[in-house]
Design an enzyme around this catalytic site. Structure first.
Site, PDB file in Angstrom:
ATOM      1  CG  ASP A 294      40.067  24.522  36.923  1.00 40.05           C
ATOM      2  OD1 ASP A 294      39.832  23.745  37.872  1.00 40.05           O
ATOM      3  OD2 ASP A 294      40.398  24.114  35.794  1.00 40.05           O
TER       4      ASP A 294
HETATM    5  C1  BGC Z   1      40.318  20.848  36.501  1.00 43.18           C
HETATM    6  C2  BGC Z   1      38.818  21.020  36.375  1.00 43.18           C
HETATM    7  C3  BGC Z   1      38.131  20.274  37.498  1.00 43.18           C
HETATM    8  C4  BGC Z   1      38.663  20.775  38.818  1.00 43.18           C
HETATM    9  C5  BGC Z   1      38.003  20.126  40.023  1.00 43.18           C
HETATM   10  C6  BGC Z   1      40.828  21.144  37.911  1.00 43.18           C
HETATM   11  O1  BGC Z   1      42.155  20.819  38.067  1.00 43.18           O
HETATM   12  O2  BGC Z   1      40.945  21.689  35.580  1.00 43.18           O
HETATM   13  O3  BGC Z   1      38.380  20.580  35.123  1.00 43.18           O
HETATM   14  O4  BGC Z   1      36.743  20.434  37.394  1.00 43.18           O
HETATM   15  O5  BGC Z   1      40.055  20.505  38.882  1.00 43.18           O
HETATM   16  O6  BGC Z   1      38.407  18.825  40.195  1.00 43.18           O
END
Ligand code: BGC
Length: 749
Positions: A294
């Site tokens: 993530d």
């Molecule tokens: C979130 C994810 C997301 C990613 C990309 C992160 O902060 O936890 O769910 O897909 O950002 O935007």
């Protein structure tokens, strides 16, 4: 100087007639270590657009060139809602640089949070959020959401959808509760895998394919204190029983990618956990696709979890734990550090190859080598009426009628409706985060054609005067004097119906952290004031998690849980209020009664035992109602009765089964659909068992007076549960089958 691969190269990996494994083998051996590391990196759009701001989807070719040609970056992410043509131009140019201006011409893969429709694309169809899809108890809607997302976003070059969220809605305080399908692992499994199939098996985008992402692997949703990315404490048994099934089912359905949980479990950040990312995910669950971190999960090992002294050590632990791609996302430290680690011999090139192989396989499987460029001849499909109709159907099925005293609803064409609340005339509140922008867009960025609850009610009740009370029209409930109160309440007595559309404003991730699950005080106060009038009050809850309303539930005549129903949601709500739609939604979570007693329906038996002051010092079983509204609750404008729950036998043998049958009758005066929920309760277990577990559900559409007999086969498999190693236990024990208050006992022999 560069040469274009198109004009000068003719390598086996470019030959689409060869097997993907042969093509990968050929390509891998042509790549330098730094080229390979580039494939393992995902960078943010802000590094390649003109202004460095999220909402800017205009490529700066020089920045992109530098990252792609000099650092071989293989993937990018993010953006905000812009017109299809803007994305098309951006993706065309980005792709052209990757495939025409690099030595090997490897296409980039673009990842994006189109989590409920193509939510970062202007004009796209926007479905309800997942918590609402859970309330439909109908996997068709999760499938449609995935299918429409793929159909509307592939052409603009978005190959990789960062959805579905397969985390369990285990803690209602958690600010990402609404991104889940609710608190039940079986429901989440069916909805999540249907969504994956909708995205990944979409015939309409052939010959291309799109990848879904199961996120956030795993246990992210159950932090002890409820805040985003705070510590979770979970036993392996709990992980296998509650958090694994939705991921497992999606993997079995062909899920191509997985995103990691940024948090920690039992003191170990998941992104650095070999036990979770390799032993569990790969060895036990059989996942063969790409694991992406993530957002800055590797950096978080340094400055959130403090398990790594510096970024390079963090890279080492995440790569050794099993990640394939790092969503780095705003610098080149990952590349630099990983190269050093390989040069120093701490990470082998074989380990790098494992990940690059998976990433290249994904790109080959999606058809990107043959068809890397976006296309602009099918934009008419974006926001197509057929797609919007699918979102509308999902929204309608997701509205849950929680309370309806004296059959107040459906509402008659009344003379005057008074409408209050923060969501009464808001578009953005209906969808919350990951819509238009990360935290939701500004009100004016939502489609002109989209309804608010106010405008939708106007259409649905043409003969009614609807008075919208804005902030300035209502007294401050905190400072109001008795006489002002009297005057205000008197004014409300002249209305035929009062509707309060409250709940939550958009939030996403940590911005939604709260310390009190109660409905915000100002809303509670205003609601109390309003419900002091003689006019009946309907509360509509537009919210991402169950904000507690216990203190005023008795003052409300009707309560609708609208959740986050998306762009077609206001019309769905209005049609429920008018009665055009007979509500079918059921709560996919337990609606808490008290802020400090957050217990899911499938809690353990000991959860119900407590000290009873009446019976000095005795521990007694409390009444079976830890929630204000239980999991599965949802009223209809008709009534259903359940009868004749029967079992074909009272015992089940290994390899055998029992047929359960049940009759459902529509005892009311209008047609309606009932969702039949079948639960099993295991009487005695080696590992403590939940009071009951949802094992099957189905819909019965019934006309007034009509009955239907539904059936379900109980097998030993349905009775099994995992031990701490994930091995199945089947107790030779007695069980109960429970359906809507009816109960039959049987044994496993
Ligand atoms: C979130 C994810 C997301 C990613 C990309 C992160 O902060 O936890 O769910 O897909 O950002 O935007």
């Amino acid at each position: 100087m560069f040469t274009t691969n198109q004009s000068t190269l003719n390598y086996p990996y470019q030959n689409a007639d060869l097997k993907i494994s042969e093509r990968i083998e050929d390509l891998l051996q042509r790549m330098s270590v730094y080229e390979k590391i580039g494939q393992m990196t995902q960078l943010d759009i802000t590094l390649i657009n003109t202004t460095g701001k999220q909402k800017d989807v205009i490529l700066d070719p020089e920045k992109a060139r530098d990252l792609i040609r000099n650092h071989h970056i293989g993937s990018f992410l993010n953006g905000e809602a812009v017109k299809p043509g803007t994305w098309y131009r951006f993706m065309s140019e980005l792709t052209r640089i990757a495939v025409e201006e690099t030595r090997l011409g490897i296409p980039v893969i673009y990842g994006i949070d189109h989590i409920h429709g193509a939510s970062y694309l202007e004009g796209a169809t926007i479905f309800p959020q997942s918590i609402n899809l859970g309330a439909t108890f109908d996997p068709k809607h999760a499938h449609n959401a995935g299918w429409v997302t793929a159909a509307e976003s592939f052409d603009i070059g978005h190959h990789w959808i960062f959805a579905p969220v397969l985390d369990l809605g285990a803690n209602p305080l958690w600010p990402r509760f609404w991104e889940t399908y609710g608190e039940d692992p079986y429901l989440a499994s069916l909805m999540g895998s249907a969504n994956v199939e909708g995205v990944q098996k979409n015939d309409d985008i052939r010959p291309l394919k799109q990848a879904a992402t199961g996120k956030h692997f795993l246990g992210y949703s159950d932090p002890r204190h409820g805040w985003d990315r705070t510590p979770a404490h979970l036993s392996m048994q709990q992980i296998h029983e509650f958090h694994r099934p939705s991921f497992q089912k999606a993997i079995d359905a062909g899920l191509k990618t997985i995103m990691t949980n940024s948090g920690e479990i039992n003191g170990v950040p998941v992104v650095a956990s070999h036990d979770i990312l390799t032993k569990l995910l790969r060895d036990e669950m059989g996942f063969e696709g790409v694991v992406i971190t993530d957002w800055d999960d590797i950096g978080k090992l340094v400055d959130l979890h403090y398990t790594a002294g510096n970024y390079k050590e963090a890279v080492y632990s995440a790569v050794q734990a099993g990640i394939d791609m790092s969503m780095t996302p705003e610098h080149l430290e990952f590349n630099k550090s990983l190269l050093e680690l390989v040069d120093e011999g701490r990470i082998t090139e074989e380990r790098i190859d494992q990940s690059v192989l998976r990433i290249l396989k994904l790109k080959f499987e999606l058809g990107l080598f043959e068809n890397p460029f976006p296309r602009d001849d099918r934009f008419h499909r974006i926001g197509h009426p057929e797609n919007r109709q699918k979102a509308f159907e999902a929204a309608k099925d997701s509205i849950v009628l929680l309370k309806n005293d004296g059959n107040l609803l459906p509402a008659k064409q009344s003379k005057r409706i008074g409408l209050f609340g923060i969501s009464a005339n808001s578009k953005r509140n209906l969808s919350s985060g990951w819509t238009i922008a990360w935290q939701g867009g500004k009100e004016e960025r939502y489609p002109v054609h989209m309804h608010t609850i106010y405008t939708a009610l106007g259409e649905e009740f043409p003969e009614t005067e609807i008075k919208l009370f804005t902030k300035d029209d209502v007294p401050d409930a905190k400072t109001i004097t008795d006489s002002e109160k009297k005057r205000f309440v008197n004014k409300l007595n002249s209305f035929d119906l009062l509707i309060f559309a409250g709940g939550e404003e958009p939030y996403c991730e940590f911005t939604g952290n709260i310390s009190d699950l109660s409905l915000p005080k100002d809303q509670l106060n205003l609601l109390k004031l309003i419900s002091g009038s003689e006019t009946p009050v309907v509360l509509i809850l537009v919210q991402g998690r169950p904000r507690i309303i216990t203190e005023l539930i008795d003052d409300l005549d009707a309560v609708i849980h609208a959740g986050l129903p998306g762009f077609e949601g206001a019309k769905a709500i209005a049609e429920v209020i008018s009665g055009k739609v007979n509500p079918v939604g059921k709560l996919p979570f337990s609606y808490p009664m008290h802020p400090n007693y957050l217990v899911p329906y499938n809690h353990k038996k000991s959860n119900l035992y407590s000290f009873d002051p009446e019976k000095a010092n005795r521990i007694v079983k409390t009444n079976d109602s830890p929630s204000l509204f239980p999991f599965g609750h949802g009223l209809s404008y008709t009534t259903f009765s359940y009868s004749e729950l029967k079992l074909s036998s009272e015992a089940i043998r290994q390899n055998g089964s029992i047929k359960a049958t049940l009759t459902v009758t529509n005892t009311g005066s209008r047609a309606g659909t009932e969702t039949v929920l079948w639960f099993i309760s295991t009487h005695v277990g080696r590992i403590t068992r939940p009071v009951k577990e949802l094992k099957h559900f189905e819909k019965a559409h019934l006309h007034p007076g009509e009955s239907k007999t539904v059936e379900w086969m109980i097998t030993p498999e349905t009775l099994s549960y995992p031990d701490e190693n994930g091995r199945k236990i089947i107790e030779k024990q007695s069980y109960s089958l429970i359906v809507n208050g009816l109960k039959r006992d049987f044994k496993m022999e």
